[in-house]
Design a protein around this motif. Sequence first.
Motif, PDB file in Angstrom:
ATOM      1  N   ASP A 171     -11.869  15.038 -11.478  1.00  0.00           N
ATOM      2  CA  ASP A 171     -12.228  14.295 -10.276  1.00  0.00           C
ATOM      3  C   ASP A 171     -13.532  13.508 -10.403  1.00  0.00           C
ATOM      4  O   ASP A 171     -13.767  12.598  -9.625  1.00  0.00           O
ATOM      5  CB  ASP A 171     -12.322  15.234  -9.067  1.00  0.00           C
ATOM      6  N   ASP A 172     -14.371  13.855 -11.363  1.00  0.00           N
ATOM      7  CA  ASP A 172     -15.639  13.151 -11.529  1.00  0.00           C
ATOM      8  C   ASP A 172     -15.375  11.802 -12.202  1.00  0.00           C
ATOM      9  O   ASP A 172     -14.932  11.749 -13.350  1.00  0.00           O
ATOM     10  CB  ASP A 172     -16.599  13.991 -12.369  1.00  0.00           C
ATOM     11  N   PRO A 173     -15.631  10.682 -11.510  1.00  0.00           N
ATOM     12  CA  PRO A 173     -15.315   9.367 -12.072  1.00  0.00           C
ATOM     13  C   PRO A 173     -16.144   9.003 -13.305  1.00  0.00           C
ATOM     14  O   PRO A 173     -15.775   8.087 -14.040  1.00  0.00           O
ATOM     15  CB  PRO A 173     -15.608   8.403 -10.914  1.00  0.00           C
ATOM     16  N   VAL A 174     -17.220   9.706 -13.554  1.00  0.00           N
ATOM     17  CA  VAL A 174     -18.034   9.449 -14.745  1.00  0.00           C
ATOM     18  C   VAL A 174     -17.297   9.900 -16.004  1.00  0.00           C
ATOM     19  O   VAL A 174     -17.450   9.318 -17.070  1.00  0.00           O
ATOM     20  CB  VAL A 174     -19.403  10.166 -14.637  1.00  0.00           C
ATOM     21  N   ASN A 175     -16.486  10.939 -15.882  1.00  0.00           N
ATOM     22  CA  ASN A 175     -15.775  11.501 -17.027  1.00  0.00           C
ATOM     23  C   ASN A 175     -14.556  10.648 -17.372  1.00  0.00           C
ATOM     24  O   ASN A 175     -13.728  10.371 -16.518  1.00  0.00           O
ATOM     25  CB  ASN A 175     -15.340  12.931 -16.727  1.00  0.00           C
ATOM     26  N   LEU A 176     -14.468  10.257 -18.631  1.00  0.00           N
ATOM     27  CA  LEU A 176     -13.346   9.471 -19.123  1.00  0.00           C
ATOM     28  C   LEU A 176     -12.610  10.273 -20.179  1.00  0.00           C
ATOM     29  O   LEU A 176     -13.239  10.885 -21.044  1.00  0.00           O
ATOM     30  CB  LEU A 176     -13.843   8.147 -19.714  1.00  0.00           C
ATOM     31  N   PHE A 177     -11.282  10.238 -20.138  1.00  0.00           N
ATOM     32  CA  PHE A 177     -10.455  11.010 -21.070  1.00  0.00           C
ATOM     33  C   PHE A 177      -9.814  10.071 -22.086  1.00  0.00           C
ATOM     34  O   PHE A 177      -9.523   8.909 -21.775  1.00  0.00           O
ATOM     35  CB  PHE A 177      -9.396  11.788 -20.294  1.00  0.00           C
ATOM     36  N   TYR A 178      -9.566  10.600 -23.295  1.00  0.00           N
ATOM     37  CA  TYR A 178      -9.084   9.791 -24.413  1.00  0.00           C
ATOM     38  C   TYR A 178      -7.909  10.461 -25.106  1.00  0.00           C
ATOM     39  O   TYR A 178      -7.722  11.668 -25.015  1.00  0.00           O
ATOM     40  CB  TYR A 178     -10.224   9.560 -25.418  1.00  0.00           C
ATOM     41  N   ALA A 181     -10.050  15.167 -25.143  1.00  0.00           N
ATOM     42  CA  ALA A 181     -11.258  14.413 -25.475  1.00  0.00           C
ATOM     43  C   ALA A 181     -11.784  13.778 -24.200  1.00  0.00           C
ATOM     44  O   ALA A 181     -11.017  13.179 -23.440  1.00  0.00           O
ATOM     45  CB  ALA A 181     -10.957  13.342 -26.515  1.00  0.00           C
ATOM     46  N   VAL A 182     -13.093  13.909 -23.990  1.00  0.00           N
ATOM     47  CA  VAL A 182     -13.685  13.416 -22.749  1.00  0.00           C
ATOM     48  C   VAL A 182     -15.135  13.003 -23.000  1.00  0.00           C
ATOM     49  O   VAL A 182     -15.836  13.614 -23.797  1.00  0.00           O
ATOM     50  CB  VAL A 182     -13.604  14.496 -21.634  1.00  0.00           C
ATOM     51  N   THR A 183     -15.551  11.927 -22.328  1.00  0.00           N
ATOM     52  CA  THR A 183     -16.971  11.593 -22.297  1.00  0.00           C
ATOM     53  C   THR A 183     -17.512  12.125 -20.974  1.00  0.00           C
ATOM     54  O   THR A 183     -16.881  11.972 -19.930  1.00  0.00           O
ATOM     55  CB  THR A 183     -17.232  10.078 -22.409  1.00  0.00           C
ATOM     56  N   LEU A 184     -18.663  12.763 -21.058  1.00  0.00           N
ATOM     57  CA  LEU A 184     -19.274  13.431 -19.916  1.00  0.00           C
ATOM     58  C   LEU A 184     -20.698  12.924 -19.760  1.00  0.00           C
ATOM     59  O   LEU A 184     -21.545  13.270 -20.573  1.00  0.00           O
ATOM     60  CB  LEU A 184     -19.323  14.940 -20.149  1.00  0.00           C
ATOM     61  N   GLY A 237      -8.937   5.804 -36.110  1.00  0.00           N
ATOM     62  CA  GLY A 237      -9.485   4.590 -35.527  1.00  0.00           C
ATOM     63  C   GLY A 237     -10.097   4.859 -34.166  1.00  0.00           C
ATOM     64  O   GLY A 237     -10.639   5.938 -33.923  1.00  0.00           O
ATOM     65  N   VAL A 238      -9.987   3.901 -33.283  1.00  0.00           N
ATOM     66  CA  VAL A 238     -10.645   3.972 -31.975  1.00  0.00           C
ATOM     67  C   VAL A 238      -9.731   4.672 -30.964  1.00  0.00           C
ATOM     68  O   VAL A 238      -8.631   4.181 -30.685  1.00  0.00           O
ATOM     69  CB  VAL A 238     -10.997   2.554 -31.478  1.00  0.00           C
ATOM     70  N   PRO A 239     -10.150   5.799 -30.398  1.00  0.00           N
ATOM     71  CA  PRO A 239      -9.349   6.457 -29.365  1.00  0.00           C
ATOM     72  C   PRO A 239      -9.245   5.571 -28.116  1.00  0.00           C
ATOM     73  O   PRO A 239     -10.181   4.835 -27.776  1.00  0.00           O
ATOM     74  CB  PRO A 239     -10.145   7.721 -29.049  1.00  0.00           C
ATOM     75  N   GLN A 240      -8.115   5.635 -27.463  1.00  0.00           N
ATOM     76  CA  GLN A 240      -7.869   4.835 -26.264  1.00  0.00           C
ATOM     77  C   GLN A 240      -8.064   5.685 -25.023  1.00  0.00           C
ATOM     78  O   GLN A 240      -7.736   6.877 -25.009  1.00  0.00           O
ATOM     79  CB  GLN A 240      -6.448   4.269 -26.274  1.00  0.00           C
ATOM     80  N   ARG A 241      -8.579   5.072 -23.960  1.00  0.00           N
ATOM     81  CA  ARG A 241      -8.744   5.769 -22.683  1.00  0.00           C
ATOM     82  C   ARG A 241      -7.389   6.100 -22.090  1.00  0.00           C
ATOM     83  O   ARG A 241      -6.448   5.299 -22.163  1.00  0.00           O
ATOM     84  CB  ARG A 241      -9.524   4.919 -21.688  1.00  0.00           C
ATOM     85  N   LEU A 242      -7.325   7.276 -21.467  1.00  0.00           N
ATOM     86  CA  LEU A 242      -6.136   7.672 -20.734  1.00  0.00           C
ATOM     87  C   LEU A 242      -6.298   7.321 -19.273  1.00  0.00           C
ATOM     88  O   LEU A 242      -7.414   7.385 -18.738  1.00  0.00           O
ATOM     89  CB  LEU A 242      -5.901   9.182 -20.877  1.00  0.00           C
ATOM     90  N   GLU A 243      -5.206   6.988 -18.626  1.00  0.00           N
ATOM     91  CA  GLU A 243      -5.261   6.733 -17.194  1.00  0.00           C
ATOM     92  C   GLU A 243      -5.363   8.052 -16.481  1.00  0.00           C
ATOM     93  O   GLU A 243      -4.834   9.073 -16.914  1.00  0.00           O
ATOM     94  CB  GLU A 243      -4.006   5.981 -16.746  1.00  0.00           C
ATOM     95  N   ARG A 244      -6.036   8.046 -15.338  1.00  0.00           N
ATOM     96  CA  ARG A 244      -6.178   9.267 -14.532  1.00  0.00           C
ATOM     97  C   ARG A 244      -4.928   9.549 -13.758  1.00  0.00           C
ATOM     98  O   ARG A 244      -4.233   8.777 -13.290  1.00  0.00           O
ATOM     99  CB  ARG A 244      -7.360   9.124 -13.569  1.00  0.00           C
TER     100      ARG A 244
END
Length: 188
Positions: free
Chosen positions: A102-109, A115-118, A181-188
């Motif tokens: 639910d935290d919009p700052v966190n992006l999943f890959y 995989a997540v950026t926090l 290579g470059v991981p792609q973002r997943l949609e929420r």
Amino acid sequence: MTGERSRSEVYVAAGEVCGGALSGATEELISITRSEDFEHLLLAGEPSDVPALVDALQVTDSRELGFCRLLTPASQPHRFLEFFFGWVERQSVDSNDSALRDDPVNLFYDTGEEAVTLGRGAAIYFPCSVEGRAEESVSVRLGVGIQDAGEPDDRITLLNSLARSVAERLGCLEESALTDGVPQRLER
């Protein structure tokens, strides 16, 4: 000079840091840090390169092992980047954690098991069935010690590159599902 090291003795290029472990993502490292010069801090007992890290991972009972702590000329005396490796139970890797999702700052890959950026860091978990660790996943974490931690895509690409080096050395690269290579973002 009286006891001082010259700049060339202290700093190394992006492709050489951490025993060359980040050479697959030097552009991302430079983008995150806005520097081409790095000093590698090695704390007592920490592995200095990927082969030593893998050896330590295979026998550790610790929750996490520190690996590759970097300074840049602008970050002195504070650490700019640091990586941590460990083992977690596979059932504890839960991408359905609603607070995390639910935290919009966190992006999943789309790399590894999760995989997540926090905020200012990133984390990747990947399966790796090695002897004595069949029910566990490898945890790889990146911490950035300053407010402007660069772009999330650069952080996850840097971490993914390092994770792939470790998975390959552990003999579980195919099983790991780590993106080449470059991981792609997943949609929420």
